[in-house]
Every structure is written in structure tokens, then in C-alpha cells.
Design a protein around this motif. Structure first.
Motif, PDB file in Angstrom:
ATOM      1  N   PHE A 150       0.831  -1.206   0.000  1.00  0.00           N
ATOM      2  CA  PHE A 150       0.000   0.000   0.000  1.00  0.00           C
ATOM      3  C   PHE A 150       0.868   1.259   0.000  1.00  0.00           C
ATOM      4  CE2 PHE A 150      -3.471  -2.791   1.057  1.00  0.00           C
ATOM      5  CZ  PHE A 150      -4.589  -2.143   0.551  1.00  0.00           C
TER       6      PHE A 150
ATOM      7  N   TYR B 150       2.242   1.603  -3.536  1.00  0.00           N
ATOM      8  CA  TYR B 150       1.173   1.880  -4.493  1.00  0.00           C
ATOM      9  C   TYR B 150       0.789   3.356  -4.454  1.00  0.00           C
ATOM     10  CZ  TYR B 150      -3.353   2.528  -6.550  1.00  0.00           C
ATOM     11  OH  TYR B 150      -4.382   3.036  -7.302  1.00  0.00           O
ATOM     12  N   CYS B 151       0.463   3.838  -3.273  1.00  0.00           N
ATOM     13  CA  CYS B 151       0.022   5.228  -3.171  1.00  0.00           C
ATOM     14  C   CYS B 151       1.162   6.199  -3.458  1.00  0.00           C
ATOM     15  CB  CYS B 151      -0.581   5.500  -1.786  1.00  0.00           C
ATOM     16  SG  CYS B 151      -2.257   4.840  -1.636  1.00  0.00           S
TER      17      CYS B 151
ATOM     18  N   PHE C 170      -5.584  -1.143  -5.721  1.00  0.00           N
ATOM     19  CA  PHE C 170      -6.049  -0.673  -4.414  1.00  0.00           C
ATOM     20  C   PHE C 170      -7.368  -1.320  -3.999  1.00  0.00           C
ATOM     21  CE2 PHE C 170      -7.719   2.076  -1.194  1.00  0.00           C
ATOM     22  CZ  PHE C 170      -6.624   2.614  -0.531  1.00  0.00           C
TER      23      PHE C 170
ATOM     24  N   ILE D   2      -7.807  -4.064  -0.857  1.00  0.00           N
ATOM     25  CA  ILE D   2      -8.693  -3.796   0.279  1.00  0.00           C
ATOM     26  C   ILE D   2      -9.695  -4.925   0.446  1.00  0.00           C
ATOM     27  CG2 ILE D   2     -10.614  -2.337   1.037  1.00  0.00           C
ATOM     28  CD1 ILE D   2      -8.117  -0.975   1.680  1.00  0.00           C
TER      29      ILE D   2
ATOM     30  N   THR E  70      -8.432  -8.307   1.886  1.00  0.00           N
ATOM     31  CA  THR E  70      -7.952  -8.337   3.270  1.00  0.00           C
ATOM     32  C   THR E  70      -8.676  -9.356   4.145  1.00  0.00           C
ATOM     33  OG1 THR E  70      -7.228  -6.033   3.136  1.00  0.00           O
ATOM     34  CG2 THR E  70      -7.527  -6.942   5.333  1.00  0.00           C
TER      35      THR E  70
ATOM     36  N   GLN F  84      -3.677  -0.337   6.758  1.00  0.00           N
ATOM     37  CA  GLN F  84      -3.397  -0.185   5.327  1.00  0.00           C
ATOM     38  C   GLN F  84      -3.674   1.237   4.847  1.00  0.00           C
ATOM     39  OE1 GLN F  84      -5.923  -3.333   3.890  1.00  0.00           O
ATOM     40  NE2 GLN F  84      -4.258  -4.819   3.814  1.00  0.00           N
TER      41      GLN F  84
ATOM     42  N   ALA G 222      -1.053   3.798   3.313  1.00  0.00           N
ATOM     43  CA  ALA G 222      -1.354   4.372   1.999  1.00  0.00           C
ATOM     44  C   ALA G 222      -1.166   5.886   2.032  1.00  0.00           C
ATOM     45  CB  ALA G 222      -2.783   4.011   1.587  1.00  0.00           C
TER      46      ALA G 222
ATOM     47  N   SER H 126       4.292  -7.219  -3.036  1.00  0.00           N
ATOM     48  CA  SER H 126       3.054  -7.945  -3.276  1.00  0.00           C
ATOM     49  C   SER H 126       3.329  -9.418  -3.533  1.00  0.00           C
ATOM     50  CB  SER H 126       2.310  -7.338  -4.463  1.00  0.00           C
ATOM     51  OG  SER H 126       1.106  -8.032  -4.723  1.00  0.00           O
TER      52      SER H 126
END
Length: 407
Positions: A221, A224-225, A319, A323, A326, A342, A346, A384
Motif C-alpha cells: 500500500f 502503491y500510493c 487498491f 482492500i 484483506t 493499510q 497508503a 506484493s
């Protein structure tokens, strides 16, 4: 009622996405007007994201005290007022002041709605929820481009227009507040609400960070963000300063990056009916990494547009699928706590990674932009895959068991 309620949630996510892409596309005009260094956008961006982290961490208490409907309404109102403040801001200090409610307004609503949809709705609704965030994030640069393309480059009028749209959404949310109360009353009396209460009681006695796989999930996360926000903030500056595009054209191209995210999430909603989340996450990461090649190589400017679109399409499923995955990865009794972590990571990626690029670029060149994006996407893919390896070793991936009630 459930369908109409979903529409209200989607509208709330449009309001969440509208301001997110504005600073990056307007900064090439704002910077010379205020007479500040290039990296100042990073610090302003950090202020917004830092306040979002604070409100998201406090969202559990706030949502419990005031209810999701009231928090959504007030949060949207705060962002509308903040955007109006950007229009009138006479100095950088004023923009920093307005950045505080802009960030605080985003955090609570984001965490609350993500958790609600992850627990109560199917996977395709999570993708479509974030698709509507993309609708807002795409409309922002398009609207702004119409104003900054004029001779006067009126970015202030662009902020005023988008603030007006936010206020319209505020009015809609205000008149639908009774609906939130009705849905909440139904939810409290349902068997799933009772189960969720039991799960929360169990979660009080555990340490989610000690669960195998949680830490690489959090890092995924983070990266990614970091990648998504860095492209959004500095993409326009890269196109203007390296590819010699005008600010208005650069804004339109960045809007297509957000359009890629939006369209990708809309399509993902249908694909999730046939393809599992893990496959979509991996495929998206590979596509985003491929898109960075078009930015990295010394190709004509039009290839940068292709790269932006491919990166957006690649990022699209990651994303929402992570989520929604999870509960399947870590158990429903842990999912609410872990989703909170998370979201915090993020926003940490959103807060710190774009300013790092701005700081380094101020001492070198914005031409380093593609190298940072490659690094962030590659790191996201590695963490990941590390998580997938851990889950495969544990043999506890419960595909499909995280899908819940409602439509």
C-alpha cells in the motif's frame, strides 16, 4: 433502498476525488505567481496528506460518535470550503491554511466508506466505488484545463468552479442524511451486524501486526500510493519542463492518467465476477511497470501520453482488490483493524514519496521523474509477490469467502 444508498456512497467518493488531482496540474502556474521553489508543491501536498493521515487514524472514534452519514456530510463541506479558500488565497501561507481542512475532510470519509464497503458489499462494488473516486480525479484536471488554457491562465477560477461542484454535493448529502440513519438502523438489527460486533470483540485481544503477511501488505500500500500520487503531482511538471508541452495540454494528459484509473476500475468491477483479486493485482502491477517504460525511454512526447494511460490502467485494480482481499487473507475478525493500518500506510506513501521526488528534482532536474515511478512500481510488485508467497506457504487464502451481503 440499498441501490439508492450505493449511489450516495459513490457521489461521496466523487467529492473525495475531485480535489486530489488539482494541485499537480495547477502548480506550473501557481509556482511563478507565488514566487516559490519547485519543491514547495511537495510540502503543500504533504500538509494535505498529513492531515488526511490524522483524520483517518481518528476516524474510528469519529464515526462511532457521529455516524457515517454526518461525517461524510461534514467532510465534504470542509473540502468545499477549503477549495473556495484556494480561489481567494493571496499567498502561500493562505494555501497551507486551506490545505489543513482539505486533508482533514478526506481522511475520515475515506476510511469509513472503505471499511463499510469491504465488509458489506461484493468485490465489484469496491472496484466501482474507487472508480467513482477516479471520476472526480479525472474531472478535476479537465475542468481546470478549460480555465488555465485561456490567456490569463485563471487557475483560481478553476478552483472556484470545482468548489461550487463540491457545494452541490454537500447539498445532496445534507438532504439524504435521514437515509443514512435508516440504513444504519437496519444494519444494527441484522445478523451480519451482530457478527461484525463479535469479530470486533475478538480483534481487541490480538496484535494484527504479528500476523504473517501483514507487513508486506502494508508496504505494498505504501508503494502503491507513492506511485499513484507522484504521477498525479509531478506528471504535469514533467510534461511541461521535459516534454515542452503547455500547462493546459499537460493538464489534459494527466487527466487521461486519472481516466485510465477510472475506466480500469469500472472494467475491473465486471472482471472480478470471473477473475480472483490476486490475479488482477498482479496483472495491474505488470501493466503499470510496462507503462513506465514509455516515460523512461527518450521517445516523442506522444508516447508519454501512452505511458500515463497504461500506468493508470495498471494501477486501477490494485487498491480496491487489495482492500477487498484483506478479509480473505487475514480473516474477517482482523480485517477492520488491518484495513485501518493499510489506509494509514497508503496515506504515508501519499504524504512522503512525492515530496522526496520534489526535493531531489530541485537539486537536479524533474527529468528524474520516470526513474522514481519505475522504482515505486517495482517495489510494489516485489512486496506484493512476497505477500503472495507467504499466503501460499500458509495455505490459507480463502478465495471468495470475503464476499459479503447486499446486492
Amino acid at each position: 433502498m440499498a441501490t439508492f444508498f450505493l449511489i450516495i456512497i459513490y457521489l461521496a467518493f466523487i467529492s473525495l476525488g475531485l480535489p486530489d488531482s488539482l494541485l499537480g496540474v495547477t502548480w506550473p502556474l501557481m509556482q511563478p505567481e507565488f514566487g516559490v521553489p519547485l519543491e514547495t508543491a511537495g510540502w503543500l501536498f504533504m500538509t494535505i496528506a498529513g492531515c488526511t493521515i490524522i483524520s483517518s487514524l481518528a476516524s474510528g472514534v469519529i464515526l462511532k460518535r457521529f455516524g457515517t452519514g454526518n461525517v461524510t456530510f461534514v467532510s465534504c463541506l470542509m473540502t468545499a470550503v477549503a477549495l473556495l479558500g484556494f480561489n481567494f488565497g493571496p499567498s502561500l501561507f493562505w494555501l497551507i491554511i486551506c490545505a489543513i481542512p482539505l486533508g482533514l475532510g478526506a481522511g475520515a470519509i475515506d476510511a469509513g466508506l472503505n471499511n463499510y464497503v469491504a465488509v458489506h458489499y461484493k468485490a465489484h462494488h469496491m472496484s466501482w466505488l474507487h472508480c467513482f473516486w477516479g471520476v472526480g480525479a479525472t474531472l478535476g484536471p479537465i475542468i481546470m484545463a478549460q480555465f488555465i488554457s485561456g490567456q490569463e491562465g485563471s487557475w483560481r477560477t478553476g478552483y472556484l468552479t470545482i468548489a461550487g461542484i463540491q457545494f452541490v454535493l454537500v447539498v445532496v448529502l445534507f438532504f439524504t442524511l435521514p437515509l443514512w440513519k435508516k440504513v444504519a438502523a437496519i444494519s444494527e438489527n441484522s445478523a451480519d451486524a451482530k457478527l461484525e460486533f463479535v469479530d470486533n470483540e475478538v480483534a481487541k485481544n490480538i496484535k494484527p501486526l504479528n500476523i504473517s503477511g501483514v507487513k508486506p501488505a502494508l508496504l505494498t500500500f505504501l508503494f502503491y500510493c507513492g506511485a499513484e500520487a507522484t504521477v498525479g503531482l509531478w506528471g504535469s511538471s514533467f510534461l511541461v519542463n521535459v516534454k515542452d508541452l503547455s500547462p493546459s495540454v499537460a493538464a489534459k494528459w494527466v487527466s487521461l492518467y486519472y481516466a485510465g484509473i477510472t475506466i480500469g476500475r469500472f472494467i475491473t468491477g465486471f472482471i472480478t465476477l470471473k477473475v480472483d483479486n490476486r490475479t488482477l493485482i498482479r496483472s495491474g502491477q505488470m501493466l503499470a511497470l510496462f507503462g513506465t517504460v514509455f516515460l523512461l525511454l527518450p521517445l516523442p512526447a506522444i508516447f508519454s501520453l501512452v505511458g500515463f494511460i497504461l500506468i493508470g490502467l495498471g494501477l486501477a485494480p490494485i487498491f480496491p482488490c487489495m482492500i477487498h482481499e484483506t478479509p480473505a487473507r487475514f480473516g474477517k475478525e482482523h480485517s477492520q483493524t488491518i484495513i485501518g493500518y493499510q489506509m494509514a500506510l497508503a496515506y504515508t506513501g501519499t504524504t512522503f514519496m512525492p515530496p522526496i521526488l520534489g526535493f531531489v528534482a530541485s537539486y537536479s532536474t524533474i527529468g528524474i521523474f520516470p526513474f522514481f515511478i519505475v522504482a515505486f512500481v517495482a517495489a510494489m510488485l516485489l512486496t506484493s509477490e512476497r505477500l503472495n508467497g507467504i499466503m501460499k506457504g500458509k495455505g490459507n487464502i480463502q478465495e471468495g469467502k470475503s464476499n459479503n451481503i447486499v446486492i
